[in-house]
Design an enzyme around this catalytic site. Sequence first.
Site, PDB file in Angstrom:
ATOM      1  N   GLU A  90      30.956  71.596  32.471  1.00 20.79           N
ATOM      2  CA  GLU A  90      30.870  72.828  33.278  1.00 20.79           C
ATOM      3  C   GLU A  90      32.007  72.925  34.295  1.00 20.79           C
ATOM      4  O   GLU A  90      32.521  74.015  34.563  1.00 20.79           O
ATOM      5  CB  GLU A  90      29.511  72.910  33.977  1.00 20.79           C
ATOM      6  CG  GLU A  90      28.422  73.369  33.035  1.00 20.79           C
ATOM      7  CD  GLU A  90      27.051  73.493  33.673  1.00 20.79           C
ATOM      8  OE1 GLU A  90      26.132  73.880  32.969  1.00 20.79           O
ATOM      9  OE2 GLU A  90      26.907  73.200  34.889  1.00 20.79           O
ATOM     10  N   ASP A 115      33.193  63.834  27.644  1.00 18.96           N
ATOM     11  CA  ASP A 115      34.360  63.052  27.241  1.00 18.96           C
ATOM     12  C   ASP A 115      34.594  62.010  28.320  1.00 18.96           C
ATOM     13  O   ASP A 115      34.903  62.369  29.458  1.00 18.96           O
ATOM     14  CB  ASP A 115      35.568  63.999  27.131  1.00 18.96           C
ATOM     15  CG  ASP A 115      36.842  63.275  26.765  1.00 18.96           C
ATOM     16  OD1 ASP A 115      36.775  62.110  26.326  1.00 18.96           O
ATOM     17  OD2 ASP A 115      37.916  63.900  26.893  1.00 18.96           O
ATOM     18  N   THR A 146      41.104  51.664  27.253  1.00 17.42           N
ATOM     19  CA  THR A 146      40.120  52.396  28.059  1.00 17.42           C
ATOM     20  C   THR A 146      39.200  53.217  27.154  1.00 17.42           C
ATOM     21  O   THR A 146      38.224  53.799  27.608  1.00 17.42           O
ATOM     22  CB  THR A 146      40.819  53.306  29.093  1.00 17.42           C
ATOM     23  OG1 THR A 146      41.917  53.949  28.456  1.00 17.42           O
ATOM     24  CG2 THR A 146      41.319  52.518  30.271  1.00 17.42           C
ATOM     25  N   HIS A 206      48.442  58.428  20.490  1.00 15.98           N
ATOM     26  CA  HIS A 206      47.474  59.277  21.192  1.00 15.98           C
ATOM     27  C   HIS A 206      47.601  59.106  22.692  1.00 15.98           C
ATOM     28  O   HIS A 206      47.531  58.003  23.202  1.00 15.98           O
ATOM     29  CB  HIS A 206      46.059  58.909  20.743  1.00 15.98           C
ATOM     30  CG  HIS A 206      45.060  59.982  21.014  1.00 15.98           C
ATOM     31  ND1 HIS A 206      44.661  60.302  22.294  1.00 15.98           N
ATOM     32  CD2 HIS A 206      44.413  60.827  20.188  1.00 15.98           C
ATOM     33  CE1 HIS A 206      43.794  61.304  22.221  1.00 15.98           C
ATOM     34  NE2 HIS A 206      43.621  61.632  20.958  1.00 15.98           N
ATOM     35  N   ALA A 264      43.529  63.923  26.296  1.00 17.17           N
ATOM     36  CA  ALA A 264      42.089  63.964  26.542  1.00 17.17           C
ATOM     37  C   ALA A 264      41.392  64.369  25.238  1.00 17.17           C
ATOM     38  O   ALA A 264      41.805  65.313  24.571  1.00 17.17           O
ATOM     39  CB  ALA A 264      41.784  64.976  27.640  1.00 17.17           C
ATOM     40  N   SER A 275      45.337  64.676  34.915  1.00 16.35           N
ATOM     41  CA  SER A 275      45.740  63.346  34.447  1.00 16.35           C
ATOM     42  C   SER A 275      46.185  63.378  32.981  1.00 16.35           C
ATOM     43  O   SER A 275      46.790  62.416  32.504  1.00 16.35           O
ATOM     44  CB  SER A 275      44.600  62.346  34.635  1.00 16.35           C
ATOM     45  OG  SER A 275      43.474  62.741  33.888  1.00 16.35           O
ATOM     46  N   HIS A 276      45.870  64.441  32.251  1.00 16.82           N
ATOM     47  CA  HIS A 276      46.305  64.542  30.857  1.00 16.82           C
ATOM     48  C   HIS A 276      47.120  65.805  30.589  1.00 16.82           C
ATOM     49  O   HIS A 276      47.259  66.249  29.459  1.00 16.82           O
ATOM     50  CB  HIS A 276      45.109  64.441  29.898  1.00 16.82           C
ATOM     51  CG  HIS A 276      44.552  63.053  29.880  1.00 16.82           C
ATOM     52  ND1 HIS A 276      43.664  62.605  30.832  1.00 16.82           N
ATOM     53  CD2 HIS A 276      44.817  61.996  29.085  1.00 16.82           C
ATOM     54  CE1 HIS A 276      43.392  61.331  30.603  1.00 16.82           C
ATOM     55  NE2 HIS A 276      44.078  60.933  29.556  1.00 16.82           N
ATOM     56  N   GLU A 285      43.480  58.485  35.597  1.00 11.20           N
ATOM     57  CA  GLU A 285      42.971  58.771  36.950  1.00 11.20           C
ATOM     58  C   GLU A 285      43.507  57.733  37.942  1.00 11.20           C
ATOM     59  O   GLU A 285      43.786  58.052  39.102  1.00 11.20           O
ATOM     60  CB  GLU A 285      41.439  58.770  36.963  1.00 11.20           C
ATOM     61  CG  GLU A 285      40.786  59.824  36.069  1.00 11.20           C
ATOM     62  CD  GLU A 285      41.057  61.255  36.520  1.00 11.20           C
ATOM     63  OE1 GLU A 285      41.342  61.468  37.707  1.00 11.20           O
ATOM     64  OE2 GLU A 285      41.008  62.155  35.656  1.00 11.20           O
TER      65      GLU A 285
HETATM   66  P1  NDP Z   1      35.206  61.611  34.024  1.00 15.38           P
HETATM   67  O1  NDP Z   1      34.516  60.405  34.565  1.00 15.38           O
HETATM   68  O2  NDP Z   1      35.947  62.454  34.963  1.00 15.38           O
HETATM   69  O3  NDP Z   1      34.166  62.544  33.281  1.00 15.38           O
HETATM   70  C1  NDP Z   1      33.435  62.065  32.182  1.00 15.38           C
HETATM   71  C2  NDP Z   1      32.506  63.131  31.655  1.00 15.38           C
HETATM   72  O4  NDP Z   1      31.395  63.236  32.542  1.00 15.38           O
HETATM   73  C3  NDP Z   1      33.129  64.524  31.564  1.00 15.38           C
HETATM   74  O5  NDP Z   1      32.695  65.137  30.390  1.00 15.38           O
HETATM   75  C4  NDP Z   1      32.582  65.223  32.810  1.00 15.38           C
HETATM   76  O6  NDP Z   1      32.465  66.626  32.680  1.00 15.38           O
HETATM   77  C5  NDP Z   1      31.223  64.595  32.915  1.00 15.38           C
HETATM   78  N1  NDP Z   1      30.697  64.615  34.280  1.00 15.38           N
HETATM   79  C6  NDP Z   1      31.330  64.257  35.412  1.00 15.38           C
HETATM   80  N2  NDP Z   1      30.512  64.413  36.468  1.00 15.38           N
HETATM   81  C7  NDP Z   1      29.338  64.871  35.978  1.00 15.38           C
HETATM   82  C8  NDP Z   1      28.093  65.206  36.572  1.00 15.38           C
HETATM   83  N3  NDP Z   1      27.892  65.112  37.877  1.00 15.38           N
HETATM   84  N4  NDP Z   1      27.108  65.651  35.763  1.00 15.38           N
HETATM   85  C9  NDP Z   1      27.292  65.765  34.428  1.00 15.38           C
HETATM   86  N5  NDP Z   1      28.449  65.456  33.810  1.00 15.38           N
HETATM   87  C10 NDP Z   1      29.451  65.003  34.573  1.00 15.38           C
HETATM   88  O7  NDP Z   1      36.178  61.186  32.802  1.00 15.38           O
HETATM   89  P2  NDP Z   1      36.990  59.833  32.591  1.00 15.38           P
HETATM   90  O8  NDP Z   1      37.745  59.573  33.838  1.00 15.38           O
HETATM   91  O9  NDP Z   1      36.100  58.784  32.070  1.00 15.38           O
HETATM   92  O10 NDP Z   1      38.001  60.282  31.417  1.00 15.38           O
HETATM   93  C11 NDP Z   1      38.990  61.270  31.688  1.00 15.38           C
HETATM   94  C12 NDP Z   1      39.745  61.637  30.446  1.00 15.38           C
HETATM   95  O11 NDP Z   1      40.621  60.589  30.042  1.00 15.38           O
HETATM   96  C13 NDP Z   1      38.923  61.973  29.222  1.00 15.38           C
HETATM   97  O12 NDP Z   1      39.268  63.290  28.845  1.00 15.38           O
HETATM   98  C14 NDP Z   1      39.383  60.982  28.150  1.00 15.38           C
HETATM   99  O13 NDP Z   1      39.456  61.515  26.843  1.00 15.38           O
HETATM  100  C15 NDP Z   1      40.754  60.626  28.645  1.00 15.38           C
HETATM  101  N6  NDP Z   1      41.185  59.310  28.159  1.00 15.38           N
HETATM  102  C16 NDP Z   1      42.121  59.240  27.150  1.00 15.38           C
HETATM  103  C17 NDP Z   1      42.537  58.015  26.670  1.00 15.38           C
HETATM  104  C18 NDP Z   1      43.483  57.913  25.533  1.00 15.38           C
HETATM  105  O14 NDP Z   1      43.852  56.818  25.151  1.00 15.38           O
HETATM  106  N7  NDP Z   1      43.949  58.985  24.946  1.00 15.38           N
HETATM  107  C19 NDP Z   1      42.040  56.752  27.245  1.00 15.38           C
HETATM  108  C20 NDP Z   1      41.019  56.952  28.249  1.00 15.38           C
HETATM  109  C21 NDP Z   1      40.631  58.191  28.693  1.00 15.38           C
HETATM  110  P3  NDP Z   1      33.436  67.616  33.561  1.00 15.38           P
HETATM  111  O15 NDP Z   1      34.782  67.508  32.921  1.00 15.38           O
HETATM  112  O16 NDP Z   1      32.813  68.944  33.463  1.00 15.38           O
HETATM  113  O17 NDP Z   1      33.430  67.076  34.964  1.00 15.38           O
END
Ligand code: NDP
Length: 333
Positions: free
Chosen positions: A306, A177, A159, A119, A122, A46-47, A187
């Site tokens: 992870e 994050d 967001t 911006h 991610a 997604s990014h 997403e």
């Molecule tokens: P997710 O809900 O996919 O994940 C959020 C965090 O939770 C991640 O660090 C993920 O680690 C962790 N995680 C997920 N499942 C588990 C689990 N079962 N146990 C422990 N940790 C877990 O992310 P979002 O959809 O909320 O956000 C996605 C991206 O969008 C981010 O990188 C964010 O920076 C970006 N974003 C950017 C914006 C902008 O304006 N530039 C605006 C909004 C979002 P892991 O990756 O290992 O699964």
Amino acid sequence: MADVNMSFKAVHDLAKSTLMTHGCDAENAGAVADIITRAEGDGCHSHGLMRLPGYVATLKSGKVNGKARPTIKKLAPAVVQVNGHNGLAPLALAEGRAHLIEAAKTCGIAAMPLIGIHHFAALWTEVEPVSEAGLVAFACTSYKPAVIPAGGTKALYGTNPICFGWPRKDGPPMVFDQASSVMARGEVMLAAREGHSLPEGVGVDAAGNPSTDPDEVLKGALLAFGGYKGSSIAMMVELLAGGLIGESFSFEAAMRDNGDGGPPQGGEFMLAMDPNLFGDAGGWADHAEKLFDKIKEQDGARLPGERRHTNRADNAKSGVAVSQIILDKISAL
Ligand code: NDP
């Protein structure tokens, strides 16, 4: 449509050359290509390349200066301001990073307000290198209104992701994050592109009715995660990445934005702390591992980040699977 397998280098070359064709200089194009490649490499599609059409739209519309040179100004010994001068965020972040790290290692804690940036990425791509330098790090940024304040009816907050990094002795830092909406807009866009419906409770349509249709939610608004608790976090991000640093709130960024589909101009807030200067220089790293071990000893529990690191190791060997739909959109640019 089948995915296409690409090496990290091929992803980088495609991103960089596309951006240069549309008005970025080599430094700006390279900095954006770096974070797009890292996103694809870690399986955060997604990014990754999916964002390229949005970056190109901002260059074509003239909203962004693809040749902007960020400037750095120390507002206080531990406050390093980076002005992107209406450029894309990645070069401003890359150029400010060493100054933030140095200030945090000197003062124990330092902040980096970024202003005049666009911006679209991610946040982990920015926090991870600061934690790799041995620092505890935090970043947040706002966007355009997409999230309803708890109890309200209209999108007001972006967001508004928050990202936190913790350095570790052996291995990569722990970095989480997350958007302060139930789901990141990227997403939702991905679900729309792939024709999946959304889980219940992610967002509402333009009339404010709950919807699981990603196209309708993109026209409507998202809900904050955790109800009023996530809503307060989204508000905090507006204050840190806007009010504190003299940049726009999401609603102000939207008023100025030309609607070209790329990121609006706004701000970002970063914080870095040297754990060796907070009273447990000899112990903090091992102490944190005890907490991480306790988390991991529970069946089903894992550390955030992870999944990305597993993807990174796998993709480095086998390449990245990129959607043909995205590649067609990039060719059409
Ligand atoms: P997710 O809900 O996919 O994940 C959020 C965090 O939770 C991640 O660090 C993920 O680690 C962790 N995680 C997920 N499942 C588990 C689990 N079962 N146990 C422990 N940790 C877990 O992310 P979002 O959809 O909320 O956000 C996605 C991206 O969008 C981010 O990188 C964010 O920076 C970006 N974003 C950017 C914006 C902008 O304006 N530039 C605006 C909004 C979002 P892991 O990756 O290992 O699964």
